[in-house]
Design a protein around this motif. Structure first.
Motif, PDB file in Angstrom:
ATOM      1  N   ARG A   1       0.835  -1.192   0.000  1.00 28.12           N
ATOM      2  CA  ARG A   1       0.000   0.000   0.000  1.00 28.12           C
ATOM      3  C   ARG A   1       0.873   1.246   0.000  1.00 28.12           C
ATOM      4  O   ARG A   1       1.541   1.535   1.016  1.00 28.12           O
ATOM      5  N   PRO A   2       0.895   1.998  -1.110  1.00 26.52           N
ATOM      6  CA  PRO A   2       1.573   3.297  -1.078  1.00 26.52           C
ATOM      7  C   PRO A   2       0.925   4.156  -0.002  1.00 26.52           C
ATOM      8  O   PRO A   2      -0.289   4.371  -0.012  1.00 26.52           O
ATOM      9  N   THR A   3       1.726   4.616   0.956  1.00 21.66           N
ATOM     10  CA  THR A   3       1.158   5.236   2.153  1.00 21.66           C
ATOM     11  C   THR A   3       1.550   6.699   2.323  1.00 21.66           C
ATOM     12  O   THR A   3       0.701   7.577   2.436  1.00 21.66           O
ATOM     13  N   LEU A   4       2.837   6.956   2.376  1.00 22.39           N
ATOM     14  CA  LEU A   4       3.336   8.318   2.567  1.00 22.39           C
ATOM     15  C   LEU A   4       4.335   8.650   1.474  1.00 22.39           C
ATOM     16  O   LEU A   4       4.966   7.767   0.885  1.00 22.39           O
ATOM     17  N   GLY A   5       4.500   9.945   1.228  1.00 21.99           N
ATOM     18  CA  GLY A   5       5.458  10.346   0.201  1.00 21.99           C
ATOM     19  C   GLY A   5       5.955  11.755   0.421  1.00 21.99           C
ATOM     20  O   GLY A   5       5.434  12.501   1.251  1.00 21.99           O
ATOM     21  N   SER A   6       6.965  12.083  -0.307  1.00 21.41           N
ATOM     22  CA  SER A   6       7.494  13.451  -0.319  1.00 21.41           C
ATOM     23  C   SER A   6       7.908  13.769  -1.740  1.00 21.41           C
ATOM     24  O   SER A   6       8.233  12.870  -2.528  1.00 21.41           O
TER      25      SER A   6
END
Length: 242
Positions: free
Chosen positions: A170-175
């Motif tokens: 699951r792609p959850t957090l990013g920057s």
């Protein structure tokens, strides 16, 4: 200095008018615009073709040319799949595959994905992303080398984020970091001149275990895509009040 072609000047004038137009407004007929600008209809047609290629107007046979609904800017703090985003605009998403392979990782990619092998490799997928067949971006995505199953996905009609979910990730957090650059060789994919300005978003996404999952550089045509940024305003430091 080369003189700006006449159709480009007309395109720019019409583009400025569209800023205050509403979706569904009728654009004057080619004959009326040709008379207004004192040019041949062929010149007006070239200007309208450029506006249509950018998704700003829509031609309906037998009815005329209409102002198109502008895509809503994507909130920079939120990332949804390209498919979902384009569908939210009422348009049809698609992709054109440029590259799908396992290759040696560039230094930036290896660092972002925390690959420690001496000769690190990545799953590399390069696609042109389109809305109603209008190219919006070239997307250079790379993933850790164990995700070779992504190469078996329908990379033109399918969603990579959906494929990751199907793999239990699951792609959850990013920057992300935003910069700008000229289109250069990407212009051929995006149907714009090499000097066309692109909005470049470099992003890293982690999964539900906080492990690096995706490092992607997306190069958007600035006139076809926008990001909305919300921010806090920091008060001036003590001693700097003047």
């Amino acid at each position: 200095m080369a003189k700006t072609p006449l159709y480009v000047r007309i395109e720019r004038a019409l583009r400025a008018r569209l800023e205050s137009a509403r979706p569904g407004d009728l654009v004057p007929a080619e004959s009326a615009l040709a008379e207004e600008f004192g040019v041949a209809r062929m010149t007006v047609r070239a200007a309208l073709n450029a506006l249509e290629a950018d998704g700003l107007v829509e031609r309906i046979q037998g009815r005329g040319t209409f102002v198109r609904q502008r895509p809503a800017p994507r909130a920079a703090a939120t990332l949804m799949s390209f498919h979902d985003q384009v569908r939210s605009w009422g348009r049809r998403p698609s992709s054109r595959l440029v590259e799908a392979e396992v290759r040696a990782a560039a230094a930036e990619e290896a660092a972002a994905l925390q690959l420690t092998a001496a000769a690190a490799r990545v799953v590399s997928i390069v696609r042109v992303r389109l809305a109603d067949d209008v190219p919006l971006a070239v997307e250079y995505a790379c993933f850790p080398p164990h995700l070779t199953a992504l190469l078996d996905v329908d990379l033109e009609a399918g969603s990579l984020h959906r494929a990751l979910h199907d793999l239990g990730l699951r792609p959850t957090l990013g920057s992300s970091t935003l910069t700008a650059r000229a289109a250069g060789p990407d212009g051929a994919h995006l149907q714009v001149p090499p000097e066309e300005p692109l909005l470049v978003e470099s992003r890293l996404i982690v999964d539900q275990h906080s492990a690096p999952l995706e490092h992607t550089v997306s190069r958007y045509v600035g006139s076809r895509y926008a990001l909305h940024v919300a921010f806090d305003v920091q008060p001036p430091r003590t001693g700097d009040l003047r």
